[in-house]
Design a protein around this motif. Structure first.
Motif, short mmCIF file in Angstrom:
data_model
loop_
_atom_site.label_atom_id
_atom_site.label_comp_id
_atom_site.label_asym_id
_atom_site.label_seq_id
_atom_site.Cartn_x
_atom_site.Cartn_y
_atom_site.Cartn_z
N MET A 1 23.26 44.39 -40.49
CA MET A 1 23.25 43.27 -41.96
C MET A 1 23.71 42.42 -42.00
SD MET A 1 21.68 46.20 -45.59
CE MET A 1 20.74 44.13 -45.86
N GLN B 1 18.67 40.71 -40.41
CA GLN B 1 19.02 42.48 -40.63
C GLN B 1 18.34 43.07 -39.44
OE1 GLN B 1 16.82 42.09 -44.98
NE2 GLN B 1 17.48 44.22 -43.97
N SER C 1 16.87 47.97 -46.12
CA SER C 1 18.56 48.51 -46.87
C SER C 1 17.06 49.97 -47.46
CB SER C 1 18.78 47.55 -47.76
OG SER C 1 18.33 48.39 -49.16
#
Length: 537
Positions: A262, A273, A277
Motif C-alpha cells: 500500500m 495497493q 486492506s
C-alpha cells in the motif's frame, strides 16, 4: 532433395505454422480445452440428470485488457513503435474474443475492470480514442451487434485511479460513469445475485476529499447487508481481498506470488495497493456473505479460500486477457449460474460453477517464427548445390536390403578358391594364361632356390625375352624424357578450385533468391490472416 524441393517444403512449413499461430490456435479453447462447467459435471442423481442445460445461465468473465497507450511503455504518442505494439496487443484480444469466447455462445459477459492503461491521465481526446479501440476489440462498437448478450462493467484502478487521483482528477470518475455506468450496483442472474463494488474507494479515510466516494461505497454495502438474502451472492471486485503474504494461489498461477503493498501520497492518500486492506475485506465478507468472490488486478490466476463467521468463501482471481501484461498464459473464465431453485440438500456454492480457460501463448508463437526463420536461412545457406538424393538413396538402400541374402553361394565359392592356386603360363607367342590347379605341399627351400620359378608363375625363355625387351624400351623412353628436360607435371592442367569468397557470394545470392520465393508466398498469407479478424465484418 534439390534446392527447389527444399524451397517448396519450407513454404509449406511456413504456411502451416502461420495458419496455426494466427488462426487455429484461437480455435482450440472452444473446440478442445474449454467448456461450460455445468456440462463437465456428471449428474449424481435422477433429479440432476433431469435438469436441462437451459437451467443454467452462461457467463464469460474477462478482466484487465489494459489497452496500451502513451503511458504504457514511455514511447512517444503516435510513434511507429507504439502503434505497432498497440496493434498486435489489440489484435490478440480481438481474436481471443471472436474466436475463443464468442463461439461458446455466452448469455452474459462480465468485465472486471482496467480497460485502459493510463485512463485517469489521458486527455479527453486520448480517452475517447482508447474507448473506440475497446469497443472495436470486443465488438461493442455497433448498435445491435451481439445485442442478445448482456454486458456488465466494473471500475478498475487504471480506469479511475485511487484516492490520490480522485483528489486531483475528479473528472476521471465522471467520464467513466458516463460511459460505463455507476460504480456500485447489483443485479440478479437466474437464481444468483451479483454485487459489484468499487474496490478503489474501500480504504478511503474520513476527512479526505475522497470521503464522499468512500462513504457512498460503504453505504451501498450496508444497504445490501440489510436486505434479506434470498439468493446466493457473488461478490465482484477489481482489487482482490486481503490475503496473507506468501499465500499459495494454486496450480494455475505462473508468476511469483505478490504480497500486499500500500503506497501513500503525502502520507495520507492511497496511491497504489495490491489488495484490499484486511479490515475492509473482513467487513465486506461479513456484510455481503457471498458464496464466491471474483477479482482481477493481479494479472495472474489465484484461487484461495477466506475463513469467515458463516463459513469458508472461495475467491478466484482471474488472469489478464492480454498477452502484454506480464502473463504468458492469458485467460478468461466461464461461469454457469443456476437458473432455477436448487433441490433440497444442495449447498449454495453449487449455484455457481466455474471453469478457467487459457488462451494461446502469443510469446511462444513469435518465438516459433524466429526459430523457423533462423532454420530457414541455415537450411538454404548450407544445402548442397547439387542437392541430396534422398529418395534415390532410399531406393538404393532398399534394393540392397532386398537383394542381400545370407544364404548366397558366394561364401561357398570363396571357400573353394582357398583350396586352389593359379599358375601364370606364357606360351611361345608371349601370351599369358592362368591355369588353376590344386594346392600342393610346399616345396623345400633348396628346390625354391634352384628353381626357375617366381612364386607360382613359371617363366619360359620366350616370355623372359619379351619382358626384357619391354623393360629396355620403357627405360629408353624415361632416359630420353629426362635428357630433354621434359617436366610431365608441368603439362597437367591445374586442378579446378573456387575461391571461398566466390562460393560464399553464390550461396548468399541463392539463399536470398529462395527466401524471396518463400516470402512471396507466405507474406500475403500472413497479411490476410492479420487483417481477417481486425477488419469489421
Amino acid at each position: 532433395m534439390k534446392q527447389r524441393e527444399v524451397t517448396v517444403v519450407l513454404c509449406l512449413i511456413w504456411a502451416a505454422i502461420l495458419l496455426y499461430g494466427e488462426m487455429l490456435a484461437f480455435w482450440l479453447p472452444p473446440l478442445w480445452t474449454c467448456s461450460w462447467p455445468h456440462l463437465l459435471i456428471r449428474p449424481n442423481s435422477m433429479m440432476e440428470s433431469a435438469r436441462n442445460p437451459s437451467d443454467y445461465v452462461k457467463i464469460a468473465v474477462v478482466t484487465d485488457p489494459q489497452l496500451m497507450d502513451r503511458t504504457s511503455l514511455g514511447l512517444a504518442p503516435k510513434s511507429l513503435a507504439l502503434e505497432t505494439a498497440q496493434f498486435y496487443t489489440d489484435l490478440f484480444m480481438r481474436r481471443a474474443f471472436l474466436a475463443s469466447i464468442l463461439p461458446l455462445k455466452p448469455d452474459m459477459i462480465l468485465f472486471l475492470g482496467d480497460y485502459f492503461d493510463g485512463g485517469p491521465f489521458l486527455s479527453d481526446e486520448e480517452w475517447q480514442e482508447s474507448l473506440s479501440r475497446f469497443r472495436h476489440i470486443f465488438s461493442l462498437d455497433k448498435q445491435g451487434r451481439h445485442e442478445e448478450i448482456q454486458v456488465y462493467y466494473l471500475s478498475g484502478n487504471h480506469d479511475i485511479g485511487y484516492e490520490s487521483v480522485y483528489t486531483h482528477r475528479p473528472e476521471a470518475v465522471n467520464r467513466f460513469e458516463k460511459e460505463f455506468g455507476i460504480r456500485n450496483y447489483r443485479f440478479t442472474v437466474g437464481n444468483v445475485e451479483f454485487v459489484v463494488v468499487d474496490a478503489q474507494t474501500l480504504d478511503g479515510k474520513q476527512g479526505h476529499p475522497q470521503d464522499i466516494l468512500a462513504s457512498s461505497t460503504w453505504e451501498f454495502i450496508k444497504n445490501v447487508s440489510r436486505d434479506a438474502q434470498s439468493h446466493p451472492r457473488v461478490l465482484l471486485t477489481h482489487i482482490p481481498l486481503y490475503r496473507r503474504d506468501g499465500t499459495y494461489c494454486g496450480p494455475n498461477r505462473n508468476s511469483p506470488i505478490i504480497n500486499q503493498i500500500m503506497l501513500f501520497k503525502n502520507g495520507r492518500e492511497i496511491r497504489y495497493q495490491n489488495y484490499v486492506s484486511e479490515e475492509s475485506s473482513n467487513l465486506l465478507l461479513d456484510w455481503i456473505k457471498p458464496v464466491l468472490v471474483l477479482s482481477g488486478h493481479d494479472h495472474d490466476q489465484c484461487n484461495i479460500t477466506h475463513e469467515t463467521k458463516f463459513g469458508p468463501v472461495r475467491e478466484i482471481t482471474i488472469g489478464t486477457v492480454s498477452w502484454q501484461q506480464g502473463n504468458l498464459y492469458p485467460s478468461f473464465m466461464l461461469l454457469s449460474t443456476s437458473n432455477s431453485v436448487l433441490p433440497n440438500g444442495s449447498s449454495p456454492e453449487e449455484a455457481v460453477q466455474t471453469h478457467l480457460c487459457f488462451l494461446p501463448n502469443q510469446t511462444f508463437i513469435y518465438i516459433w517464427y524466429i526459430v523457423l526463420f533462423i532454420f530457414t536461412n541455415l537450411a538454404l545457406l548450407l544445402w548442397p548445390t547439387g542437392g541430396i538424393g534422398v529418395w534415390h538413396r532410399l531406393l538404393e538402400c532398399g534394393k540392397k536390403l532386398t537383394s542381400f541374402n545370407i544364404f548366397r553361394s558366394e561364401t561357398k565359392e570363396k571357400d573353394e578358391d582357398l583350396d586352389c592356386e593359379y599358375d601364370m603360363i606364357w606360351d611361345a607367342e608371349g601370351s599369358m594364361h592362368l591355369v588353376k590347379r590344386a594346392l600342393s605341399t610346399p616345396n623345400t627351400r633348396s628346390s625354391e632356390i634352384n628353381s626357375k620359378e617366381r612364386g607360382n608363375a613359371v617363366m619360359r625363355p620366350t616370355a623372359r625375352k619379351n619382358i626384357s625387351q619391354e623393360s629396355e624400351m620403357s627405360l629408353k623412353v624415361d632416359i630420353n624424357a629426362n635428357d630433354g628436360g621434359f617436366d610431365h607435371m608441368a603439362k597437367l592442367p591445374p586442378r579446378g578450385s573456387k575461391s571461398w569468397r566466390k562460393i560464399l557470394i553464390q550461396r548468399l545470392v541463392r539463399t536470398f533468391a529462395m527466401l524471396s520465393i518463400i516470402a512471396a508466398v507466405n507474406i500475403p498469407l500472413y497479411v490476410i490472416l492479420l487483417f481477417k479478424d481486425w477488419i469489421e465484418q
